[in-house]
Design a protein around this motif. Structure first.
Motif, PDB file in Angstrom:
ATOM      1  N   SER A 245      49.105  34.716  39.068  1.00 15.48           N
ATOM      2  CA  SER A 245      47.635  36.272  39.829  1.00 15.48           C
ATOM      3  C   SER A 245      47.717  35.250  38.251  1.00 15.48           C
ATOM      4  O   SER A 245      46.473  35.128  37.239  1.00 15.48           O
ATOM      5  N   ARG A 246      48.458  36.225  37.008  1.00 14.18           N
ATOM      6  CA  ARG A 246      48.158  36.372  35.452  1.00 14.18           C
ATOM      7  C   ARG A 246      48.429  34.878  34.775  1.00 14.18           C
ATOM      8  O   ARG A 246      47.106  35.102  33.898  1.00 14.18           O
TER       9      ARG A 246
ATOM     10  N   ARG B 103      47.582  31.820  36.112  1.00  8.99           N
ATOM     11  CA  ARG B 103      46.191  32.084  36.135  1.00  8.99           C
ATOM     12  C   ARG B 103      45.094  32.332  35.765  1.00  8.99           C
ATOM     13  O   ARG B 103      44.032  31.600  35.360  1.00  8.99           O
ATOM     14  N   HIS B 104      45.080  33.556  35.993  1.00 10.40           N
ATOM     15  CA  HIS B 104      43.860  34.039  34.989  1.00 10.40           C
ATOM     16  C   HIS B 104      43.490  33.729  33.672  1.00 10.40           C
ATOM     17  O   HIS B 104      42.053  33.798  33.598  1.00 10.40           O
TER      18      HIS B 104
ATOM     19  N   ALA C  78      41.134  29.869  34.571  1.00 10.64           N
ATOM     20  CA  ALA C  78      40.950  30.107  35.670  1.00 10.64           C
ATOM     21  C   ALA C  78      38.995  29.415  35.777  1.00 10.64           C
ATOM     22  O   ALA C  78      38.071  29.431  36.037  1.00 10.64           O
ATOM     23  N   GLY C  79      38.331  30.461  34.553  1.00 11.03           N
ATOM     24  CA  GLY C  79      37.155  30.647  33.820  1.00 11.03           C
ATOM     25  C   GLY C  79      36.889  29.751  33.228  1.00 11.03           C
ATOM     26  O   GLY C  79      35.394  29.103  33.786  1.00 11.03           O
TER      27      GLY C  79
ATOM     28  N   THR D 276      35.673  26.716  36.438  1.00 10.03           N
ATOM     29  CA  THR D 276      34.468  27.078  37.513  1.00 10.03           C
ATOM     30  C   THR D 276      33.469  25.697  37.615  1.00 10.03           C
ATOM     31  O   THR D 276      33.370  24.854  36.430  1.00 10.03           O
TER      32      THR D 276
ATOM     33  N   ARG E  72      49.898  37.649  26.439  1.00  9.89           N
ATOM     34  CA  ARG E  72      49.964  38.116  27.934  1.00  9.89           C
ATOM     35  C   ARG E  72      50.666  36.731  28.383  1.00  9.89           C
ATOM     36  O   ARG E  72      50.697  36.909  29.571  1.00  9.89           O
TER      37      ARG E  72
END
Length: 395
Positions: free
Chosen positions: A89-90, A92-93, A96-97, A100, A217
């Protein structure tokens, strides 16, 4: 008349003989052995749509942390596709934006310009290798643009990524050439990161990842792994999808005529090819517990092949599943995986494939595949051609 018994059922994705047409084997798997055990390599396989769909959504039982290929991981590197939440999740975040539909839509003009430029030199000859001259170049040019790589390095990077996914026949491991290509890619990425660290920041994917590293991150190895996966995924699957679309139109002239007459069917052509003959054949998972299914038990700790293209032809889910139909528009297919690991770049792949076919059909019109010139790649995961020559009326 004496009926001959069918040969013993065997699913071996490392057997080149199964690469030309694996679909009869897939049908037998669905009907006779929906949980199949390959004793030679000691992995299991799921071939029905519902089973594959449930598995990709149940990451607690079917983990990606041990890799998404059937071979064992040689090194545990934190890659997006080889992680589960919360790490997945970390990671991909972080990007990911950027993928789209709304964010990739502005790329359409650049994709179209590149497609036209790649086709133009071949118009007078009336002959083009859809893969080597076109499909292998277009997606790599786009992903290199998004990553910020130099245009003159596209062929070099594409050659290395092609080598990474190739597998030798009957060998249950990445060939030495693939390992060497991986090391060359990592050396290239390291040099790029070092060069960027000495200059001004840039607004591309690598710039975004470097900023995330500066904020703690993601670490350096994570950045390298991210670029590695995007370089391969941004090249291989879309390249093979474009080739497979052209081949299926050739195989189905009635469908070809309809698409030529009505270009609005091209989006349906993309989805139906992803279902019927998609580039991602299968992805592997590893069981975290014993799984009882179809009167068999898959033990904990075993690799499981999720055969997406078999699930996509499952008559239990799709009516007339073995029929190619551009009107079907099956948006629930498994061609882009599913669950948390659904393809990050699906919107980009759809855009590239649609625009590529729009330009090929608008420019070439009807074309015919030279079947004697067909050459397939050999990979347990990816299905497609390395050469697909077509003839058309010279312009």
């Amino acid at each position: 008349m004496i009926e001959t018994a069918p040969p013993p059922l065997d699913y071996d994705p490392f057997d080149y003989r199964q690469h030309d047409d694996p679909y009869p084997v897939y049908r037998r798997l669905r009907d006779e052995a929906p949980v199949f055990h390959n004793s030679r390599y000691d992995f299991y396989a799921l071939s029905r749509y519902d089973d594959c769909q449930r598995a990709v959504r149940d990451f607690k039982t079917f983990t990606s942390a041990q890799g998404t290929s059937l071979e064992e991981l040689k090194a545990q590197v934190e890659l997006l596709i080889n992680t589960d939440p919360p790490v997945h999740s970390r990671l991909r975040h972080l990007t990911a934006g950027l993928f789209t539909p709304a964010r990739v839509a502005p790329l359409e003009a650049a994709v179209r310009d590149m497609a036209r430029a790649l086709i133009a030199p071949h118009l007078a000859a009336g002959r083009i290798d859809i893969i080597d001259d076109f499909a292998a170049r277009l997606p790599m040019a786009i992903i290199c643009r998004l990553l910020g790589f130099r245009r003159e390095d596209e062929d070099l990077l594409r050659g290395w990524t092609d080598t990474v996914v190739h597998r030798d026949e009957g060998v249950f491991a990445m060939p030495d050439e693939g390992m060497q290509a991986t090391l060359k890619l990592y050396d290239y990425f390291n040099a790029e990161l070092a060069d960027r660290a000495r200059g001004a920041s840039r607004e591309d994917i690598i710039g975004l990842l470097m900023a995330a590293q500066a904020e703690g991150r993601i670490d350096h190895q994570g950045v390298l792994g991210y670029i590695y996966i995007l370089s391969i995924a941004g090249n291989e699957t879309t390249t093979k999808l474009i080739g497979n679309m052209c081949y299926q139109l050739h195989r189905h002239p009635d469908q070809f005529a309809e698409v030529l007459a009505d270009r609005s069917l091209i989006s349906g052509l993309v989805e139906e090819t992803m279902r019927f003959d998609g580039p991602t054949q299968m992805m592997a998972r590893t069981t975290t517990r014993d799984v009882a299914l179809h009167d068999r038990v898959i033990p904990a700790g075993k690799k499981v092949a999720l055969i997406f293209t078999s699930g996509n032809r499952d008559e239990r889910h799709y009516e007339h599943a073995e029929r190619f139909d551009v009107h079907r528009n099956p948006r629930d297919h498994l061609g882009f995986g599913g669950g948390l690991h659904a393809c990050l770049g699906a919107a980009l792949a759809r855009l590239e494939a649609r625009v590529a076919m729009e330009e090929l059909l608008s420019t070439l019109g009807y074309f015919a595949v030279e079947e004697e010139g067909l050459a397939r790649m050999h990979s347990p995961n990816v299905r497609g051609f390395t050469h697909l020559l077509v003839r058309f009326v010279a312009r």
